[in-house]
Design an enzyme around this catalytic site. Structure first.
Site, PDB file in Angstrom:
ATOM      1  N   PRO A 132       0.989  -1.206  -0.230  1.00  0.00           N
ATOM      2  CA  PRO A 132      -0.072   0.056  -0.106  1.00  0.00           C
ATOM      3  C   PRO A 132       0.893   1.194   0.115  1.00  0.00           C
ATOM      4  O   PRO A 132       1.817   1.280   0.477  1.00  0.00           O
ATOM      5  CB  PRO A 132      -0.792  -0.086   1.261  1.00  0.00           C
ATOM      6  CG  PRO A 132       0.232  -1.156   2.209  1.00  0.00           C
ATOM      7  CD  PRO A 132       0.687  -2.119   1.207  1.00  0.00           C
ATOM      8  N   LYS A 133       0.517   2.271  -0.660  1.00  0.00           N
ATOM      9  CA  LYS A 133       1.284   3.590  -0.467  1.00  0.00           C
ATOM     10  C   LYS A 133       0.553   4.294   0.562  1.00  0.00           C
ATOM     11  O   LYS A 133      -0.462   5.042   0.372  1.00  0.00           O
ATOM     12  CB  LYS A 133       0.888   4.185  -2.023  1.00  0.00           C
ATOM     13  CG  LYS A 133       1.908   5.452  -2.140  1.00  0.00           C
ATOM     14  CD  LYS A 133       1.765   6.076  -3.500  1.00  0.00           C
ATOM     15  CE  LYS A 133       2.623   7.487  -3.688  1.00  0.00           C
ATOM     16  NZ  LYS A 133       2.190   8.394  -2.741  1.00  0.00           N
ATOM     17  N   ILE A 134       1.403   4.246   1.602  1.00  0.00           N
ATOM     18  CA  ILE A 134       0.811   4.845   2.950  1.00  0.00           C
ATOM     19  C   ILE A 134       0.829   6.312   2.702  1.00  0.00           C
ATOM     20  O   ILE A 134       1.663   7.147   2.092  1.00  0.00           O
ATOM     21  CB  ILE A 134       1.718   4.494   4.065  1.00  0.00           C
ATOM     22  CG1 ILE A 134       1.729   3.026   4.170  1.00  0.00           C
ATOM     23  CG2 ILE A 134       1.037   5.130   5.263  1.00  0.00           C
ATOM     24  CD1 ILE A 134       0.708   2.138   4.470  1.00  0.00           C
ATOM     25  N   GLY A 287      -2.960   4.903  -2.710  1.00  0.00           N
ATOM     26  CA  GLY A 287      -2.762   4.157  -3.872  1.00  0.00           C
ATOM     27  C   GLY A 287      -1.818   2.819  -3.789  1.00  0.00           C
ATOM     28  O   GLY A 287      -1.750   2.632  -2.225  1.00  0.00           O
TER      29      GLY A 287
END
Length: 580
Positions: A132-134, A287
């Site tokens: 996951p794009k934190i 994202g």
């Protein structure tokens, strides 16, 4: 205070600068003079600074992170149009005692637009890893002999701000690691812990800016206990990803192991992207990230250059776009609606360039004019909806709406100057009420433009040859339109009543089957039980209007059922008796 504010702007802004520059390269520059563009650029920059100040000082979120990012991207675009270096008007002052050079540069990520681009990138690279794009603030951690010696904000990718003093207050940052290598550089994301956060419905909810504000405050804040750490890169760590993830977990960084996925088929990517978008998570995401297992050596990493990892952002909940024009549409009943023409944007795979915002009063309340930045979202059935005016242009135009006194339920029953929109809307409604197929708004507009139809009954007398003479119609289409006109003449009386605009047809259709009968019932007060006094007045005003009586007479002459002559004669609107 000013320097501290600038630092916050620098930290938050740096997370999206690479993507923003890429995003805006294909956009046209605003059609403004250079002086105007300079003034508007300065105004937008001041607004962005104000929002950041509210975040830092009071924790107030006036704007969603994804909206902020898009406006920041627009600012960069305008600066490039002015031939300025991006963010050149954000003079970054980092005091020497606070500045630290990253031992390994933060490269940033190229943002791919859609599944097609993702599949092209995946070709020849599988298997890869997905995380996951934190949505937080990127940092570097440096350990020597197992002890944390530096915590550095991403900054410009090459150097950032020393946050080491804040690290003891963040429980997920180990101060000492027993089994660490002698020298270790990690890169990761400081994020705000959330309970069951759903990105699709809640967005980022200001999480990134909140973390940046907490880290920049001089004083300790209890909220630092809510800050977590996700390690997404270990430059020069184990080459095998599974080994790397397990080693990180053993050293006290378990999240990467829990939220990393090996991708062997492209179909997995979209599924996992929607998983992180729609399912409850302990953090905000914007994202997903895809990365190859094999990475270059850390000394080869450069800020703004990364070929081994890409990002695919979540679908935008709110899309920012610029208003190009404000136009007014006048409907069949005289209602004036406001439509905004927009820079074309994509929202949920739809290209949107216009949005109806409702009444003139709402437009005036919104105070939205050409040049303003607005956010769009999709309402029920995928209808685009204006969510918010997020930034107003400094130099405002004076736009006057149409005179609402001129347009009403009885205006524009014939084609006169200024009545084109309402009259064409009346014809469209009439055609739909009479169940015509294939007679579009464009067909009616063409008939009125050529003055072949100047009242609601004018089309009844048209021949095939007259229709075929219209530009671009042709014999086949003319015959189809003529056929629909002929068919409409035999439609029930109730269809015609609805079509010419008689109000409250839902209450009338069962009781009235002739125009003369309706006039008699109104004159004899036989409808008082069915209608309020206000409704009766509106109905009576419509039926007794001179223009409407003329329409009824023409339908009578044309032999339309329900308007035909009774008892051998009909009195027309000017009192002339017409023999049967």
């Amino acid at each position: 205070m000013l320097n501290l504010l600038i630092l916050v702007l620098f930290i938050v802004f740096s997370t999206s600068i690479v993507a923003a520059e890429t995003l805006n390269t294909e956009k046209d520059c605003p059609a403004w003079s250079q002086d105007k563009l300079q003034r508007e650029t300065k105004s937008l920059m001041q607004q962005l600074a104000r929002w950041d100040q509210l975040y830092r000082q009071k924790g107030i979120s006036e704007i969603d992170d994804e909206v902020y990012d898009q406006l920041m991207a627009e600012l960069i675009h305008w600066q490039l149009c002015l031939k300025q270096a991006p963010h050149s008007d954000f003079p970054v002052v980092v005091f020497p005692e606070n500045k630290r050079v990253h031992p390994v540069a933060h490269t940033g990520l190229n943002k791919l637009k859609d599944e097609q681009e993702i599949n092209r990138w995946l070709h020849g690279r599988l298997p890869v890893w997905l995380q996951p794009k934190i949505d937080g603030v990127a940092v570097t951690l440096v350990y020597q002999q197992g002890k944390l010696v530096s915590l550095i904000s991403r900054g410009n990718g090459s150097e950032g701000v020393d946050w080491t003093a804040k690290s003891p207050y963040i429980a997920e940052i180990p101060q000492e690691i027993e089994n660490a290598p002698p020298y270790m550089v990690l890169q990761g994301e400081l994020f705000l812990h959330k309970d069951g956060h759903i990105q699709q419905s809640s967005g980022s909810d200001g999480a990134r800016n909140r973390v940046a504000g907490l880290m920049m405050r001089k004083e300790y804040s209890p909220e630092l206990k809510q800050v977590g750490l996700f390690i997404w890169s270990w430059p020069d760590g184990p080459m095998d990803m599974e080994s790397k993830l397990r080693k990180l977990a053993d050293m006290g960084f378990p999240l990467a192991l829990r939220y990393s996925h090996k991708i062997e088929k492209s179909e997995q990517v979209q599924k996992l992207r929607m998983h992180y978008f729609a399912q409850p998570m302990p953090f905000a995401t914007d994202g997903i990230v895809l990365k190859q297992e094999i990475e270059p050596k850390g000394n080869q990493w450069r800020s703004g250059s990364n070929s081994w990892a890409v990002a695919w952002k979540h679908p935008l909940r709110h899309q920012v776009t610029q208003v190009r024009e404000v136009s007014f549409t006048i409907g069949r009943t005289g209602k004036i609606s406001v439509v905004l023409g927009l820079d074309k944007v994509k929202l949920d795979d739809r290209q949107i360039s216009r949005v109806n915002i409702g009444s003139v009063r709402r437009w005036q309340q919104l105070d939205v004019l050409p040049g303003d930045q607005v956010t769009l979202t999709l309402a029920g059935h995928g209808i685009p909806k204006l969510a918010q005016v997020v930034w107003r242009i400094k130099e405002r135009q004076n736009i006057q709406p149409p005179d609402k006194q001129r347009y009403h339920a009885l205006s524009c029953l014939t084609l006169t100057a200024g009545c084109e929109q309402q009259f064409n809307a009346r014809l469209k409604w009439l055609g739909e009420s009479l169940q015509m197929t294939g007679v579009s708004s464009g067909s009616w507009a063409m008939l009125t433009e050529q003055k072949l139809v100047t009242d609601l009954t004018g089309w009844l007398a048209l021949s095939v040859q007259q229709i075929a003479a219209l530009p671009g119609i042709g014999d086949k289409r003319a015959q189809a339109i003529y056929s629909q006109f002929s068919k409409a003449k035999n439609q029930p009386f109730s269809y015609w009543m609805k079509g010419i605009g008689v109000p409250y047809m839902d209450k009338l259709s069962d009781d009235v089957d002739h125009w003369r009968q309706l006039e008699q019932k109104l004159a004899g007060s036989q409808l008082k039980q069915q209608f309020t006094s206000g409704q009766l007045k509106k109905l009576s005003d419509f039926v007794n209007d001179t223009q409407v009586k003329a329409i009824a007479e023409k339908l009578s002459v044309a032999g339309i059922k329900g308007f035909d002559r009774e008892n051998g004669a009909v009195v027309n609107p000017v009192g002339i008796t017409i023999a049967q």
